[in-house]
Design a protein around this motif. Structure first.
Motif, short mmCIF file in Angstrom:
data_model
loop_
_atom_site.label_atom_id
_atom_site.label_comp_id
_atom_site.label_asym_id
_atom_site.label_seq_id
_atom_site.Cartn_x
_atom_site.Cartn_y
_atom_site.Cartn_z
N UNK A 45 -7.95 11.94 1.58
CA UNK A 45 -6.84 11.01 1.75
C UNK A 45 -6.46 10.86 3.22
N UNK A 46 -6.39 11.99 3.93
CA UNK A 46 -6.01 11.96 5.35
C UNK A 46 -7.09 11.32 6.21
N UNK A 47 -8.35 11.63 5.90
CA UNK A 47 -9.46 11.09 6.68
C UNK A 47 -9.54 9.59 6.56
N UNK A 74 -3.11 9.47 -1.71
CA UNK A 74 -3.81 10.42 -2.57
C UNK A 74 -4.06 9.84 -3.96
N UNK A 75 -3.09 9.12 -4.49
CA UNK A 75 -3.26 8.57 -5.84
C UNK A 75 -4.36 7.52 -5.88
N UNK A 76 -4.56 6.79 -4.76
CA UNK A 76 -5.62 5.79 -4.70
C UNK A 76 -6.98 6.47 -4.68
N UNK A 77 -7.10 7.54 -3.88
CA UNK A 77 -8.34 8.33 -3.85
C UNK A 77 -8.66 8.86 -5.23
N UNK A 78 -7.64 9.41 -5.89
CA UNK A 78 -7.83 9.97 -7.22
C UNK A 78 -8.29 8.91 -8.22
N UNK A 118 -9.43 19.33 -1.16
CA UNK A 118 -10.51 18.38 -0.88
C UNK A 118 -10.00 16.94 -1.01
N UNK A 119 -9.21 16.70 -2.05
CA UNK A 119 -8.64 15.36 -2.23
C UNK A 119 -7.69 15.00 -1.08
#
Length: 265
Positions: free
Chosen positions: A236-238, A243-247, A231-232
């Motif tokens: 991130x791709x969308x 990924x670390x920024x999303x997290x 899901x993460x």
């Protein structure tokens, strides 16, 4: 920190104007002591290099004239002036990088001393010499630093007078460069270790954010760890965001604070 680097004077170490091992003008501290103090008193590589450029110009210029100094570093096929005591020296160094040739680049890459007595008549690098001469600079002394595999460096000393660097200045500059090389090696080694530590710290912080965010997604969606991670990744791709920024955003939104990272440095 690795092997401790110590300074030991060369047997032929001598400065312009020295007679029988004694300087014509007595100084409170020897050049060797100044180099040692420079390593010990500066807090990071950039500060050390800046002070080294100032000390280099002052030490080699035995006749009291103003000498401009730039320090060229060749690493990973790229050249850069990493320190200088004047903007003019920096500009003259960088001209060489644009022309892809010149005394500083030759001294650093071939590890040999280069002297230009007069840029107005120099024919080894005619285009570069013409431009430098147009800025009023007439002579240069480039002495290589020895800093080990993977990198090369040189001390570049410019003068507004033709024939400014005679045999005694060249001999002194070469001995000086050998002594200063040991301090430069240590500074580069310290910078490398510091960079590695920063990279490890950033990696641990990113990992902490991602692990915590995965746990939040698992709790919110009542799913497995693998599904939460997917899901993460989709988010991130969308959004085309790391990924670390999303997290980090998820952790911040839920807790109101950034997660603490606990690990042994």
């Amino acid at each position: 920190m690795g092997e401790l680097v110590s300074f030991e004077p060369d047997e032929d170490f001598d400065a312009p104007g020295w007679e029988a091992g004694k300087p014509a003008v007595q100084e409170e501290r020897s050049l060797l002591e100044k180099l040692q103090d420079l390593v010990l008193s500066t807090s990071d590589m950039q500060e050390f290099l800046n002070e080294l450029a100032v000390l280099s110009a002052r030490s080699v210029s035995g006749n009291g004239e103003d000498v401009l100094c730039g320090i060229t570093l060749l690493r990973r096929r790229r050249a850069a002036t990493v320190a200088y005591n004047s903007e003019t020296a920096k500009s003259m160094d960088e001209l060489q990088y644009a022309f892809k040739e010149g005394p500083c680049l030759t001294a650093a890459s071939e590890q040999r001393t280069i002297v230009v007595d007069d840029f107005a008549t120099e024919n080894r690098w005619p285009e570069y010499s013409e431009v430098v001469s147009g800025h009023g600079l007439r002579s240069i002394l480039s002495a290589p630093f020895t800093i080990g595999a993977g990198a090369h460096a040189a001390m570049n000393l410019y003068s507004y007078r033709p024939g400014s660097f005679r045999n005694e200045e060249v001999t002194f500059a070469e001995s000086y460069a050998r002594q200063a090389s040991k301090g430069l090696q240590l500074a580069l080694r310290m910078a490398h270790y510091s960079e590695e530590a920063d990279n490890r710290s950033r990696a641990m912080e990113s990992r902490t954010d991602i692990d915590v965010a995965v746990g939040i997604v698992m709790a919110q969606n009542r799913c497995s760890q693998a599904v939460a991670f997917e899901i993460l990744q989709r988010a991130s791709n969308t959004r085309n965001v790391k990924l670390r920024v999303i997290a980090a955003e998820i952790v911040q939104r839920v807790s109101g604070t950034a997660p603490a990272t606990h690990f042994d440095g």
